[in-house]
Write an enzyme that holds these catalytic residues in place. Sequence first.
Site, short mmCIF file in Angstrom:
data_model
loop_
_atom_site.label_atom_id
_atom_site.label_comp_id
_atom_site.label_asym_id
_atom_site.label_seq_id
_atom_site.Cartn_x
_atom_site.Cartn_y
_atom_site.Cartn_z
N HIS A 119 39.38 46.64 36.73
CA HIS A 119 38.22 47.21 37.32
C HIS A 119 37.90 47.66 36.26
O HIS A 119 38.39 47.37 35.33
CB HIS A 119 38.73 48.85 37.82
CG HIS A 119 39.73 49.37 37.47
ND1 HIS A 119 41.00 48.90 37.14
CD2 HIS A 119 39.49 50.69 37.42
CE1 HIS A 119 41.48 50.13 37.46
NE2 HIS A 119 40.26 51.18 36.44
N PHE A 120 36.37 47.55 36.07
CA PHE A 120 35.58 47.76 35.19
C PHE A 120 34.47 49.75 35.27
O PHE A 120 34.65 49.87 36.54
CB PHE A 120 34.41 47.27 34.06
CG PHE A 120 35.16 45.37 33.96
CD1 PHE A 120 34.94 45.29 32.10
CD2 PHE A 120 35.71 44.88 34.40
CE1 PHE A 120 35.65 44.79 31.93
CE2 PHE A 120 36.03 43.77 33.54
CZ PHE A 120 35.64 43.95 32.44
N HIS A 121 35.10 50.03 33.71
CA HIS A 121 34.56 51.65 34.12
C HIS A 121 32.42 51.37 34.02
O HIS A 121 32.89 50.96 32.95
CB HIS A 121 34.76 53.00 33.05
CG HIS A 121 36.22 52.64 33.60
ND1 HIS A 121 36.68 54.12 34.86
CD2 HIS A 121 37.28 52.27 33.07
CE1 HIS A 121 38.48 53.72 34.44
NE2 HIS A 121 38.72 53.13 34.34
N ASP B 248 33.47 56.27 41.34
CA ASP B 248 34.31 56.84 40.96
C ASP B 248 34.80 58.36 40.97
O ASP B 248 33.66 59.14 40.89
CB ASP B 248 34.51 56.93 38.79
CG ASP B 248 36.43 57.41 38.91
OD1 ASP B 248 36.45 56.00 37.96
OD2 ASP B 248 37.11 58.29 38.81
N ILE B 249 36.23 58.98 42.07
CA ILE B 249 36.26 59.78 42.10
C ILE B 249 36.32 61.34 41.66
O ILE B 249 36.43 62.30 41.54
CB ILE B 249 37.30 60.20 43.23
CG1 ILE B 249 37.67 60.53 44.16
CG2 ILE B 249 38.89 60.14 42.30
CD1 ILE B 249 38.61 60.68 45.27
N GLN C 199 45.91 52.60 31.71
CA GLN C 199 45.46 51.86 33.25
C GLN C 199 45.81 52.92 34.34
O GLN C 199 47.36 52.90 33.73
CB GLN C 199 45.49 50.42 33.22
CG GLN C 199 45.20 50.22 34.31
CD GLN C 199 45.70 48.79 34.37
OE1 GLN C 199 46.47 48.03 33.30
NE2 GLN C 199 44.80 47.27 35.69
P1 AMP Z 1 41.95 53.56 35.06
O1 AMP Z 1 43.40 54.33 34.35
O2 AMP Z 1 41.13 52.84 34.38
O3 AMP Z 1 42.79 52.11 35.65
O4 AMP Z 1 40.50 53.82 35.85
C1 AMP Z 1 41.32 54.39 37.64
C2 AMP Z 1 39.92 55.02 38.23
O5 AMP Z 1 40.13 55.11 39.09
C3 AMP Z 1 40.10 56.53 37.54
O6 AMP Z 1 39.10 56.45 36.26
C4 AMP Z 1 40.06 57.28 39.04
O7 AMP Z 1 38.86 58.32 38.48
C5 AMP Z 1 39.66 56.31 39.55
N1 AMP Z 1 39.82 56.86 40.55
C6 AMP Z 1 41.30 56.01 41.67
N2 AMP Z 1 41.44 56.95 42.93
C7 AMP Z 1 40.59 56.53 43.21
C8 AMP Z 1 39.50 56.81 44.07
N3 AMP Z 1 40.75 56.62 45.21
N4 AMP Z 1 38.02 56.07 44.75
C9 AMP Z 1 37.16 56.64 43.60
N5 AMP Z 1 37.77 56.33 42.15
C10 AMP Z 1 38.95 56.71 41.98
#
Ligand code: AMP
Length: 146
Positions: free
Chosen positions: A107-109, A37-38, A101
Site C-alpha cells: 500500500h501507499f500512504h 487510514d484508521i 511495515q
Molecule cells: P504500514 O505500517 O505501512 O503497513 O501501514 C499500515 C497502515 O494501515 C497504518 O497507517 C494503519 O494505521 C493503517 N490501518 C490498519 N488497519 C486499518 C484499517 N482497518 N482501516 C484503515 N487503515 C488501517
Amino acid sequence: MSLDGDYDQANVFALILKGQIPAVRLYEDEHTLAFLDIQPQSKGHSLVISKWSQARNILEMEDEALAQVMGTVKKVARALRQALNPDGIHIAQFNGAHAGQTVFHLHFHIVPRWAGGPLGFSAHAQGAFADQAELKALAEQVRANL
Ligand code: AMP
C-alpha cells in the site's frame, strides 16, 4: 515480518477488500481501492491498494499492478489537494517490518501536510484512532473532488 514470506489471506486489507471489515472508502476502480487510514498521521491520510495483486511489498509487485496503484495515488492526491488545501503531500511506502511495515498487502500512504506541522514520516500505525463520523464527513469532502 521480513521481506520474504507468504501473503496472508486474512491480513486487514484483504479483509477490507472482501468486505469483511469496514473502511471509509474514497475511490475505487476495477483494479484499485483508496480509503482513509484508521490511525491518521494528518487530516486526510489515505491509503491506496491493489484489488488483485497479492504482493506483500514493492519487491514482489507486478509492474501492471504498480502502475494501476500509482495512477490512483495521483488521482487521490489531487483530490486531497482540492479538498483540503495542504501545503505539501507526503507519499510513503514501507517494505518489511524493519522499515515500519505493519500490514503486508502493498500500500501507499498519502499524507497531506501543512506548514508548521511535523516534517517527515514519524512512527505510524501507533497514533490515536480517528473518529468514524469525522472520517465519513472527510471522505465526502474528498470524493466531491474526484
Ligand atoms: P504500514 O505500517 O505501512 O503497513 O501501514 C499500515 C497502515 O494501515 C497504518 O497507517 C494503519 O494505521 C493503517 N490501518 C490498519 N488497519 C486499518 C484499517 N482497518 N482501516 C484503515 N487503515 C488501517
